[in-house]
Motif scaffolding. Structure first.
Motif, PDB file in Angstrom:
ATOM      1  N   GLY A 115       0.820  -1.192   0.000  1.00 26.24           N
ATOM      2  CA  GLY A 115       0.000   0.000   0.000  1.00 26.24           C
ATOM      3  C   GLY A 115       0.859   1.248   0.000  1.00 26.24           C
ATOM      4  O   GLY A 115       2.040   1.208   0.347  1.00 26.24           O
ATOM      5  N   PRO A 116       0.294   2.375  -0.411  1.00 27.33           N
ATOM      6  CA  PRO A 116       1.051   3.640  -0.402  1.00 27.33           C
ATOM      7  C   PRO A 116       1.475   4.015   1.016  1.00 27.33           C
ATOM      8  O   PRO A 116       0.770   3.725   1.982  1.00 27.33           O
ATOM      9  CB  PRO A 116       0.054   4.651  -0.965  1.00 27.33           C
ATOM     10  N   ARG A 156     -15.854  14.681   3.035  1.00 31.63           N
ATOM     11  CA  ARG A 156     -15.440  13.339   3.412  1.00 31.63           C
ATOM     12  C   ARG A 156     -13.937  13.173   3.503  1.00 31.63           C
ATOM     13  O   ARG A 156     -13.461  12.239   4.116  1.00 31.63           O
ATOM     14  CB  ARG A 156     -16.003  12.320   2.421  1.00 31.63           C
ATOM     15  N   ALA A 184     -11.798  12.194   1.383  1.00 36.72           N
ATOM     16  CA  ALA A 184     -11.124  11.166   0.600  1.00 36.72           C
ATOM     17  C   ALA A 184     -10.133  11.851  -0.307  1.00 36.72           C
ATOM     18  O   ALA A 184     -10.378  12.940  -0.831  1.00 36.72           O
ATOM     19  CB  ALA A 184     -12.117  10.362  -0.223  1.00 36.72           C
ATOM     20  N   LEU A 185      -9.000  11.251  -0.491  1.00 38.20           N
ATOM     21  CA  LEU A 185      -7.973  11.830  -1.336  1.00 38.20           C
ATOM     22  C   LEU A 185      -8.231  11.473  -2.790  1.00 38.20           C
ATOM     23  O   LEU A 185      -8.722  10.392  -3.108  1.00 38.20           O
ATOM     24  CB  LEU A 185      -6.599  11.299  -0.913  1.00 38.20           C
ATOM     25  N   TYR A 219     -11.269   4.378   5.118  1.00 41.23           N
ATOM     26  CA  TYR A 219     -11.545   4.510   3.685  1.00 41.23           C
ATOM     27  C   TYR A 219     -11.252   3.191   2.969  1.00 41.23           C
ATOM     28  O   TYR A 219     -10.336   2.460   3.340  1.00 41.23           O
ATOM     29  CB  TYR A 219     -10.635   5.565   3.057  1.00 41.23           C
ATOM     30  N   TYR A 242     -10.294   2.133  -1.018  1.00 40.76           N
ATOM     31  CA  TYR A 242      -9.920   2.588  -2.353  1.00 40.76           C
ATOM     32  C   TYR A 242      -9.706   1.352  -3.223  1.00 40.76           C
ATOM     33  O   TYR A 242      -9.471   0.249  -2.733  1.00 40.76           O
ATOM     34  CB  TYR A 242      -8.601   3.380  -2.330  1.00 40.76           C
ATOM     35  N   PHE A 299     -11.419   6.241  -5.030  1.00 40.60           N
ATOM     36  CA  PHE A 299     -12.178   6.216  -3.780  1.00 40.60           C
ATOM     37  C   PHE A 299     -13.442   5.377  -3.936  1.00 40.60           C
ATOM     38  O   PHE A 299     -14.152   5.469  -4.946  1.00 40.60           O
ATOM     39  CB  PHE A 299     -12.561   7.642  -3.381  1.00 40.60           C
ATOM     40  N   TYR A 336     -16.324   5.670   2.555  1.00 42.09           N
ATOM     41  CA  TYR A 336     -15.698   6.337   3.702  1.00 42.09           C
ATOM     42  C   TYR A 336     -16.596   6.188   4.915  1.00 42.09           C
ATOM     43  O   TYR A 336     -17.800   6.449   4.836  1.00 42.09           O
ATOM     44  CB  TYR A 336     -15.491   7.811   3.342  1.00 42.09           C
ATOM     45  N   LEU A 386      -7.656  -1.441  -1.382  1.00 42.11           N
ATOM     46  CA  LEU A 386      -6.847  -0.901  -0.291  1.00 42.11           C
ATOM     47  C   LEU A 386      -7.737  -0.247   0.759  1.00 42.11           C
ATOM     48  O   LEU A 386      -8.677   0.478   0.430  1.00 42.11           O
ATOM     49  CB  LEU A 386      -5.865   0.137  -0.829  1.00 42.11           C
ATOM     50  N   ARG A 432      -7.353   7.392   8.674  1.00 45.94           N
ATOM     51  CA  ARG A 432      -6.825   8.740   8.777  1.00 45.94           C
ATOM     52  C   ARG A 432      -5.815   8.754   9.912  1.00 45.94           C
ATOM     53  O   ARG A 432      -6.109   8.312  11.022  1.00 45.94           O
ATOM     54  CB  ARG A 432      -7.927   9.752   9.052  1.00 45.94           C
TER      55      ARG A 432
END
Lengths: 113, 113
Positions: free
Chosen positions: A43-44, A98, A100-101, B33, B35, B45, B48, B91, B95
Motif C-alpha cells: 500500500g502507499p 469526506r 477522501a484523497l 476509507y 480505495y 475512492f 468512507y 486498499l 486517517r
C-alpha cells in the motif's frame, strides 16, 4: 471534472542525482497536497504534506513545492539512492467533507547505481 | 502497514461469485476509507466511514458493492456477482494525522476469472 496528471513514463536517473517528479491538476482547488511512495505489492506510504498557503516543504532529502497559480506540485529527491526506486503518487485533499484523497496515477522512479 | 491489516492478501474467484474483503485497523481511528487500484492506475475512492455517521458511499461503482464497519473497527467490503472488471487491488486506509494523512493496509489483490 477533476484531473490529476503525473508523468506516466518512468523516470530513470543515476544515483546521487536529484529526481524531480511533477504533479499537475485541473478543475480542483485543494487545501492540501500529499505525496506517497508505493512499492510493488504494498500500500502507499505517506511522505509529505504541503498546505495551499505554503510554497515549499522539506523533510530530509525530500522537498515539495506547491504552486496554486500553476496548479502544480514538484517533488524532489536529492542525492538519490537505488532504495528510492518506487512509484510516487500525489494526492489532493479538498480539506472539507469526506476528505477522501484524489490520487494521480503515479510516476515510477528508477535510480541506477 | 503495521496499523492496518487486510485479508486475504490474494483472492482469485470466478465471475459471478460473491467475495468479502476484510480490513482490520488498529483501534482508535474513527475515519476509514476503501480505495481501489487497477493496474497502472491511481487509487479510486470507494467508500468512507467516519465515527457513527452514515458512510459516504458515493464512490461505489455499482450496487454490487457494499461495505460495513462493525464496532467502529473492522470493515468488510463485499462484491456480489463479481465481474472481470472488478479485478484490482483493494486498499483500506485510516486517517492518521490532523491533515488527513492516510495510513494504508497492504491491500487485497482480487482476480476475477
Amino acid at each position: 471534472s477533476q484531473k490529476i496528471e503525473q508523468n506516466s513514463e518512468a523516470l530513470n536517473i543515476q544515483e546521487g542525482k536529484t529526481a524531480t517528479l511533477t504533479c499537475n491538476y485541473t478543475n480542483y482547488s485543494p487545501a492540501y497536497l500529499q505525496w506517497y511512495r508505493q512499492d510493488p505489492g504494498r500500500g502507499p506510504v505517506f511522505l509529505l504534506l504541503i498546505r495551499k498557503n505554503e510554497k515549499e516543504k522539506r523533510k530530509e532529502r525530500l522537498k515539495v513545492t506547491f504552486d496554486t497559480t500553476l496548479k502544480q506540485s514538484l517533488f524532489h529527491i536529492t542525492a538519490s539512492q537505488p532504495a528510492d526506486s518506487a512509484t510516487y503518487l500525489c494526492a489532493l485533499d479538498g480539506g472539507t467533507g469526506r476528505r477522501a484523497l484524489t490520487f494521480g496515477s503515479g510516476t515510477r522512479l528508477q535510480v541506477q547505481p | 502497514g503495521a496499523g492496518v491489516s487486510q485479508s486475504p492478501s490474494n483472492k482469485v474467484t470466478e465471475k459471478g461469485k460473491d467475495v468479502e474483503l476484510r480490513c482490520d485497523p488498529i483501534s482508535g481511528h474513527t475515519a476509514l476509507y476503501w480505495y481501489r487500484q487497477s493496474l497502472g492506475q491511481g487509487l479510486e475512492f470507494l467508500i468512507y466511514f467516519q465515527g457513527n455517521s452514515a458512510p459516504d458511499k458515493s464512490g461505489l461503482p455499482s450496487d454490487r458493492f457494499s461495505a460495513e464497519r462493525t464496532g467502529g473497527s473492522v470493515s468488510t467490503l463485499t462484491i456480489q456477482r463479481t465481474q472481470q472488471e472488478d479485478s484490482a487491488v483493494y486498499l483500506c486506509a485510516i486517517r492518521q494525522g490532523a491533515y488527513n494523512e492516510q495510513f494504508f493496509g497492504p491491500g487485497t489483490r482480487l482476480t476475477v476469472l
